[in-house]
Enzyme design. Structure first.
Site, mmCIF file in Angstrom:
data_model
loop_
_atom_site.group_PDB
_atom_site.id
_atom_site.type_symbol
_atom_site.label_atom_id
_atom_site.label_comp_id
_atom_site.label_asym_id
_atom_site.label_seq_id
_atom_site.Cartn_x
_atom_site.Cartn_y
_atom_site.Cartn_z
ATOM 1 N N ASP A 287 0.807 -1.226 0.000
ATOM 2 C CA ASP A 287 0.000 0.000 0.000
ATOM 3 C C ASP A 287 0.840 1.276 0.000
ATOM 4 O OD1 ASP A 287 1.035 -0.323 2.520
ATOM 5 O OD2 ASP A 287 -0.871 -0.326 3.588
ATOM 6 N N HIS A 288 2.104 1.166 0.349
ATOM 7 C CA HIS A 288 2.945 2.370 0.455
ATOM 8 C C HIS A 288 3.633 2.706 -0.869
ATOM 9 C CE1 HIS A 288 2.365 1.949 4.752
ATOM 10 N NE2 HIS A 288 3.126 2.995 5.007
ATOM 11 N N ARG B 258 -0.297 12.752 10.214
ATOM 12 C CA ARG B 258 1.012 13.362 10.496
ATOM 13 C C ARG B 258 1.205 14.585 9.613
ATOM 14 N NH1 ARG B 258 4.024 7.605 11.099
ATOM 15 N NH2 ARG B 258 3.477 7.423 13.291
ATOM 16 N N ARG C 176 9.483 2.790 11.129
ATOM 17 C CA ARG C 176 10.481 2.337 10.153
ATOM 18 C C ARG C 176 11.827 2.027 10.810
ATOM 19 N NH1 ARG C 176 10.058 8.180 7.266
ATOM 20 N NH2 ARG C 176 7.919 7.464 7.375
ATOM 21 N N ASP D 87 4.212 -1.240 11.281
ATOM 22 C CA ASP D 87 3.748 0.094 10.927
ATOM 23 C C ASP D 87 3.178 0.722 12.191
ATOM 24 O OD1 ASP D 87 2.926 1.737 8.226
ATOM 25 O OD2 ASP D 87 1.655 2.168 9.957
ATOM 26 N N SER E 131 6.933 7.225 12.803
ATOM 27 C CA SER E 131 6.868 5.935 12.130
ATOM 28 C C SER E 131 7.664 4.838 12.822
ATOM 29 C CB SER E 131 7.369 6.138 10.700
ATOM 30 O OG SER E 131 8.221 5.103 10.307
#
Ligand code: MIC
Ligand code: SF4
Length: 640
Positions: free
Chosen positions: A64-65, A379, A535, A119, A533
């Site tokens: 989806d990213h 965000r 990440r 995520d 995030s």
């Protein structure tokens, strides 16, 4: 003594430790989710662990990213993800099927279960009564392999909702109000548990908007009860069997209580550049708006977009404003297409985007220079939109749609009669874009394109670490500052050598070269370092560049865990005023040979000639991970 929801769910999943705030516990994970931007690493790590099939009840891999395919990279990653999922027992949600959190809520989330996702907005599942947490990809890989998830037992904050939202006031306004009260670091080390009669007035997608943005409070997660409203939602998704009731005991106790009267709330926005910079729309006034974007895992459910369609119906987008809309899932998109609402949206002049994260992660639709853009996202960190000087306001779909029509920031109460959208009795359910794992995994070949580079590994921690303080930063540094995203950098998520060239690129372009030249070095931060995030690239890429320790006033939870996972020492000042006693480029030296026995260490400023103290709060297990040079090395050592 009665239990709250958090204690009930953790209690039924706890594997080690006691439910005492701040004590390290480990829990069993029932479900995992990954998305493509963090998933490639997570599956490379899963492969490195050598476990043939996932051991969770359910694991889903979403794309989806990175859906903008401007070169082979993202498409190669999608192919890798699909094949690796087929081989190891993972469901694969194809690109186009929707944003991981929205689809998971619709099709997979189960009240009372634990969900770990690579995520930070995984807490969206808390809207269904799950204990849903975000983590780095490596932690998710371990959970897929059947390993426990470690965390410090959070405090539980009870947010009591009374009353009912007035027309044109929405779930987004509830969480923006909570952000105003608690700030972006107010939730660190805490879980937010909702209760009160106001809860029953909120639908599951509304609850999910609230738990989604609990991530912006820095909270470990947020959770709602699972009640009749939850059952109705699951029934409408053809999943009534997944329902069970989850509620707090009447005499449950909490560490903190906050009361919000829903009836008192008004439409709000978060002003640039922080989600907690919240104010009423009426306080800000009718500022010109160049762009409106509606979508993201926070606000792109069926009811959100039906109300938007109702607002736009028969009207046109203001000539000086661009409106883009990305539906949250294929289910939402198709239902709007079939019932005609999409036609109203198109006719108003909206630009329809792919069902994906899109502009939320800087994948297109960057606004013009200095523009004001109103987005229904979660965000608004500086630069995240892809335009360094854009001013991003976060708002509800109602505020966003009203502003798209007028061209100025608009209170939706000006629109007149409220558009009431009912939750459907039945959602359109078609899981044909979710591919089940292969029946015979031995027949599946994992396909790796040239963009997928092998995992870099850290060395064992030496007795002494030294190097320059490469960068000295202020408070609330986000992982978007550390490892920016966007259409240009995101395709490099499975290529650490290439992506490391962009570490801190929004702050200091010379950082990667200076770090490489120094060989080893430090990063210095203020409070809430690493918010945002999950990440792990924000730890992995600095590790690759030789960062040995990050010294701050305080850390955000997920980033701190990621630093440990990759063997970077997270240290905090014993005396915060020491932050001012040294400069960027001063050479620092730390004897770390005694981290096992001492949680305070002395930092020598070799350039300035002074010394100061820092501390770590690593658990014995985390200490071993750091000494081994990260979790992968540690796991290999454990395995013999
Ligand atoms: C985000 O909203 O920042 C992301 C992109 O979804 C991240 C994950 C990532 O960086 O891949 C998140 O929130 O964890
Ligand atoms: Fe995607 Fe944005 Fe949600 Fe992150 S916050 S998962 S980028 S929609």
């Amino acid at each position: 003594m009665g239990q709250n929801i958090v204690q009930k769910i953790i209690g039924s999943h706890i594997l080690s430790g006691n439910m005492v705030p701040n004590e390290e516990i480990s829990v069993k994970i029932d479900q995992t989710l990954t998305q493509d931007a963090t998933g490639t690493m997570a599956y490379l790590q899963f492969e490195a662990m050598g476990v043939p099939q996932v051991k969770t009840r359910l694991s889903v891999s979403y794309v989806d990213h990175n859906t903008l395919q401007t070169g082979f990279e993202n498409a190669d990653d999608h192919r890798f993800l699909q094949s690796v999922a087929a081989k190891h027992g993972i469901y694969f949600s194809r690109p186009g099927n929707g944003i991981c959190h929205q689809v998971h809520l619709e099709r997979f989330g189960v009240p009372g279960m634990t969900l770990l996702g690579s995520d930070s907005h995984t807490p969206t599942g808390g809207g269904l009564g799950m204990l849903a947490m975000g983590a780095g990809g490596l932690d998710v890989a371990v959970a897929m392999g059947g390993g426990p998830f470690y965390l410090n037992m959070p405090k539980v904050v009870n947010v009591r909702l009374t009353g009912r939202l007035k027309p044109w006031v929405s779930a987004k306004d509830v969480i923006l109000e909570l952000l105003r009260i608690m700030t972006v670091k107010g939730g660190v080390g805490k879980i937010i548990e909702y209760s009160g009669e106001g809860v029953t007035t909120l639908s599951v997608p509304e609850r999910a908007t609230i738990t989604n943005m609990g991530a912006e409070l820095g909270a470990t997660t947020s959770v709602f009860p699972s009640d009749e409203v939850t059952l109705a939602f699951l029934k409408a998704q053809d999943r009534a069997n997944d329902w069970s009731e989850i509620k707090a005991d009447d005499d449950a106790s909490y560490d903190e209580i906050i009361e919000i009267d829903l009836a008192e709330l008004e439409p709000m926005v978060a002003q640039p550049h922080s989600p907690d910079n919240a104010a009423k729309v009426t306080e800000i006034g009718r500022i010109p708006v160049c762009q409106v974007v509606i979508g993201s895992c926070t606000n792109s459910s069926y009811t959100d977009l039906m109300r938007v369609a109702g607002i736009l119906k028969g009207k046109k987008v203001h000539p000086s404003t661009s409106l883009s809309i990305a539906p949250g899932s294929r289910q939402v998109f198709e239902m709007l297409a079939r019932n005609g609402a999409m036609a109203d949206i198109i006719s108003a002049g909206a630009r329809i985007l792919e069902t994906a994260c899109g502009p939320c992660i800087g994948m297109g639709q960057s606004p013009s220079s200095g523009a004001v853009t109103v987005r229904t996202f979660n965000r608004n960190f500086e630069g995240r939109s892809g335009t360094a000087d854009a001013k991003v306001y976060l708002a509800s779909p109602e505020v966003a749609a009203a502003s798209a029509l007028t061209g100025v920031l608009t209170d939706p109460r000006e629109l007149g009669e409220y558009i009431d959208v009912q939750m459907p009795d039945k959602f359109l359910t078609d899981d044909s874009m979710i591919i089940p794992p292969a029946e015979d995994p031995s027949l599946v070949e994992v396909l790796r394109g040239p963009n997928i580079k092998s995992l870099p590994v850290n060395r064992q921690l030496p007795a002494k670490i030294s190097g320059p303080a490469l960068l000295k930063l202020g408070d609330n540094i986000t992982t978007d500052h550390i490892m920016p995203a966007g259409a240009k950098i995101l395709p490099l998520r499975s290529n650490i050598p290439a992506i490391s060239q962009y570490v801190f690129s929004g702050i200091d372009l010379s950082f990667p070269d200076r770090a490489r030249e120094a060989g080893e070095g430090f990063v210095i931060g203020g409070h809430n370092y690493g918010q945002g995030s999950s990440r792990e690239h924000a730890a992995l890429a600095p590790m690759y560049l030789g960062i040995k320790a990050v010294i701050t006033k305080s850390f955000a939870r997920i980033h701190k865990a990621n630093l440990v996972n990759f063997g970077i020492l997270p240290l905090t000042f014993v005396d915060e005023t020491d932050y001012d006693t040294f400069n960027e480029e001063n050479t620092l030296e730390i004897d770390v040979s005694s981290i096992d026995t001492m949680n305070e260490l002395v930092v020598k400023n070799v350039t300035g000639g002074n010394e100061f103290r820092v501390r770590h709060d690593l658990t014995p297990r985390q200490m071993e991970i750091i000494k081994a040079g990260g979790l992968l090395n540690y796991t290999k050592q454990q395995a013999g």
